[in-house]
Design a protein around this motif. Structure first.
Motif, short mmCIF file in Angstrom:
data_model
loop_
_atom_site.label_atom_id
_atom_site.label_comp_id
_atom_site.label_asym_id
_atom_site.label_seq_id
_atom_site.Cartn_x
_atom_site.Cartn_y
_atom_site.Cartn_z
N LEU A 169 1.10 -1.14 -0.30
CA LEU A 169 -0.24 0.11 0.60
C LEU A 169 0.82 1.27 -0.05
N LEU A 170 1.85 0.97 0.56
CA LEU A 170 3.04 2.17 0.85
C LEU A 170 3.13 2.33 -0.91
N GLY A 171 3.76 1.34 -1.15
CA GLY A 171 4.48 2.02 -2.41
C GLY A 171 3.04 2.39 -3.86
N PHE A 172 2.26 1.86 -3.30
CA PHE A 172 1.56 2.14 -4.33
C PHE A 172 0.63 3.67 -4.14
N GLY A 173 1.00 3.82 -2.76
CA GLY A 173 0.95 5.43 -2.80
C GLY A 173 1.69 6.80 -3.12
N ALA A 174 3.20 5.87 -3.24
CA ALA A 174 3.99 6.37 -3.69
C ALA A 174 3.84 6.49 -4.93
N ARG A 175 3.82 5.79 -4.98
CA ARG A 175 3.74 5.95 -6.85
C ARG A 175 2.88 6.50 -7.51
N LEU A 176 1.23 7.00 -6.67
CA LEU A 176 0.07 7.69 -7.13
C LEU A 176 0.61 9.33 -6.61
N ALA A 177 1.60 9.38 -5.77
CA ALA A 177 1.42 10.96 -5.70
C ALA A 177 2.66 11.49 -6.14
N GLY A 178 3.97 10.12 -6.93
CA GLY A 178 4.26 11.03 -7.93
C GLY A 178 6.00 11.07 -6.83
N ALA A 179 5.98 9.90 -5.20
CA ALA A 179 7.35 10.32 -4.44
C ALA A 179 6.93 10.06 -3.53
N CYS A 180 7.92 9.21 -2.56
CA CYS A 180 7.58 9.02 -1.31
C CYS A 180 8.13 10.07 -0.52
N THR A 181 7.64 9.61 0.83
CA THR A 181 7.13 10.93 1.74
C THR A 181 8.97 11.50 2.18
N THR A 182 10.20 10.78 1.80
CA THR A 182 11.20 11.24 1.71
C THR A 182 11.22 12.14 0.58
N GLY A 183 10.76 11.68 -1.04
CA GLY A 183 11.35 12.88 -2.50
C GLY A 183 10.25 14.30 -1.86
N HIS A 184 8.98 13.69 -1.36
CA HIS A 184 8.49 15.16 -1.23
C HIS A 184 8.86 15.60 0.27
N ALA A 185 8.63 15.13 1.66
CA ALA A 185 8.39 15.97 3.12
C ALA A 185 9.94 16.07 2.78
N LEU A 186 10.87 15.71 2.35
CA LEU A 186 12.58 16.30 3.27
C LEU A 186 12.89 17.01 1.60
N VAL A 187 12.60 16.42 0.61
CA VAL A 187 12.99 16.65 -0.59
C VAL A 187 12.65 17.96 -1.08
N GLY A 188 11.19 17.92 -1.75
CA GLY A 188 10.41 19.00 -2.22
C GLY A 188 10.06 19.52 -0.84
N GLY A 189 10.09 19.12 -0.20
CA GLY A 189 10.07 20.66 1.44
C GLY A 189 11.60 21.85 1.08
N ALA A 190 12.35 21.41 1.06
CA ALA A 190 13.69 21.54 0.82
C ALA A 190 13.64 23.13 -0.19
N MET A 191 12.72 22.39 -1.49
CA MET A 191 13.00 22.51 -2.77
C MET A 191 11.15 23.72 -2.18
#
Length: 162
Positions: A114-136
């Protein structure tokens, strides 16, 4: 067994520096879900769900990032002060997970899918969105990070405070 934990500000600073350094050196944001998708794509080349050609490069930095996570954990475990040991103790989750190890494994694998499906659906995982996307300061990533954390808080309250 006593566990040594980094101070929150040191860990946060280290993660933030890693995110910036990764982007500066590689020119691409850090994140795990794309590497996981690349591995799945290599294993299932006939599946068109993954972008064609994305997993073809053998020197794909996302694959190395994904491989480095368990290797880093293994090195940390082997070099820790306390002897490293395998345990199926799930801590506070013992009260909500099934009793047998096989049932726990099935339940956790389902959650991981479910986590993998959600990450793919959202376009990135929690790391990608919260850390990297947040930093940008990426607005969709900031929104996704807020949704991740809000849903985690609500789920925790429902599971442990009912």
């Amino acid at each position: 067994m006593e566990v040594t934990v980094w101070s929150g500000w040191i860990a946060g600073l280290a993660i933030g520096l890693f995110v910036v350094l990764h982007f500066w050196l590689i020119g691409k944001p850090a994140g795990c879900s794309t590497g996981y998708g690349n591995v799945c794509g290599m294993l299932c080349k006939k599946v068109r769900y993954y972008h064609e050609g994305e997993y073809e490069a053998k020197n794909n930095i996302k694959l190395w990032f994904l491989v480095g996570i368990p290797i880093g954990g293994l090195i940390a475990g082997l070099t820790a002060e306390n002897p490293w040991q395998i345990s199926f103790d799930m801590g506070m989750y013992e009260q909500i997970l099934p009793g047998s190890d096989a049932a726990k494994a099935i339940w956790l694998m389902f959650g991981g899918m479910l986590l993998g499906f959600g990450a793919r659906l959202a376009g990135a995982c929690t790391t990608g969105h919260a850390l990297v996307g947040g930093a940008m300061l990426n607005p969709p990533s900031l929104l996704a990070g807020a949704v991740f954390f809000a849903s985690a808080l609500i789920t925790t309250q429902l599971l442990f405070n009912t």
